[in-house]
Design a protein around this motif. Structure first.
Motif, short mmCIF file in Angstrom:
data_model
loop_
_atom_site.label_atom_id
_atom_site.label_comp_id
_atom_site.label_asym_id
_atom_site.label_seq_id
_atom_site.Cartn_x
_atom_site.Cartn_y
_atom_site.Cartn_z
N GLU A 159 -4.81 -2.98 -8.51
CA GLU A 159 -5.53 -1.58 -8.24
C GLU A 159 -4.75 -0.55 -7.28
N SER A 160 -4.14 -1.38 -6.52
CA SER A 160 -3.12 -0.56 -5.44
C SER A 160 -2.12 0.35 -6.37
N TRP B 215 -10.86 -0.63 -11.06
CA TRP B 215 -11.76 -1.75 -10.44
C TRP B 215 -12.95 -1.16 -9.90
N ASN C 141 0.69 -1.12 -0.19
CA ASN C 141 0.02 -0.09 0.01
C ASN C 141 0.90 1.32 0.05
N ARG D 108 -15.91 -1.88 -8.08
CA ARG D 108 -16.37 -2.83 -7.16
C ARG D 108 -17.88 -2.90 -7.28
N PRO E 84 -7.29 -6.21 -5.73
CA PRO E 84 -6.51 -5.21 -4.87
C PRO E 84 -5.25 -4.59 -5.09
N LYS E 85 -4.39 -5.85 -5.36
CA LYS E 85 -2.76 -5.68 -5.59
C LYS E 85 -2.91 -4.77 -6.57
N HIS F 19 -9.53 -10.93 -3.12
CA HIS F 19 -9.05 -10.35 -1.89
C HIS F 19 -7.59 -10.14 -2.05
#
Length: 114
Positions: A72-73, A79, A4, A81, A69-70, A65
């Motif tokens: 997108e980060s 994404w 992050n 949602r 997320p990886k 999960h």
């Protein structure tokens, strides 16, 4: 390692790019986005349902999960949602040359890399 705290102001390093491509599920997702992005007259968004293995709960959980997320980060994907859709992110083009190489020369990479 991507986390992050990854700096989004510069380019992806080679290590970051290869880490993103190190997982087969992420490669499959990114290659599907590449294909979608290159089709003329097609909306480049992709429904997450089209990449989730039917009935494979473990794969689905990892996708939602970990992988999405990886990606997108680091702004490789965007994404949505609430609509369960993804599209190329602002840094997707940094991976494009590697993705095109993988797509165009699958036999040149040792092992099962597609």
């Amino acid at each position: 390692m991507i986390d992050n705290r990854t700096d989004l102001s510069g380019s992806l390093s080679a290590d970051e790019a290869f880490e993103l491509l190190s997982d087969g599920n992420r490669r499959e997702l990114l290659l599907a986005l590449l294909d979608r992005d290159l089709r003329v007259g097609t909306d480049p968004q992709l429904s997450v349902d089209t990449i989730v293995e039917s009935g494979n709960r473990e794969s689905e959980l990892c996708l939602y999960h970990a992988h999405l997320p990886k990606l997108e980060s680091v702004a490789v994907i965007d994404w949505q949602r609430e609509r369960d859709e993804i599209r190329t992110g602002r840094r997707f083009d940094e991976l494009r040359p590697l993705l095109e190489l993988l797509r165009d020369h699958p036999d040149a990479v040792p092992g099962e890399f597609s």
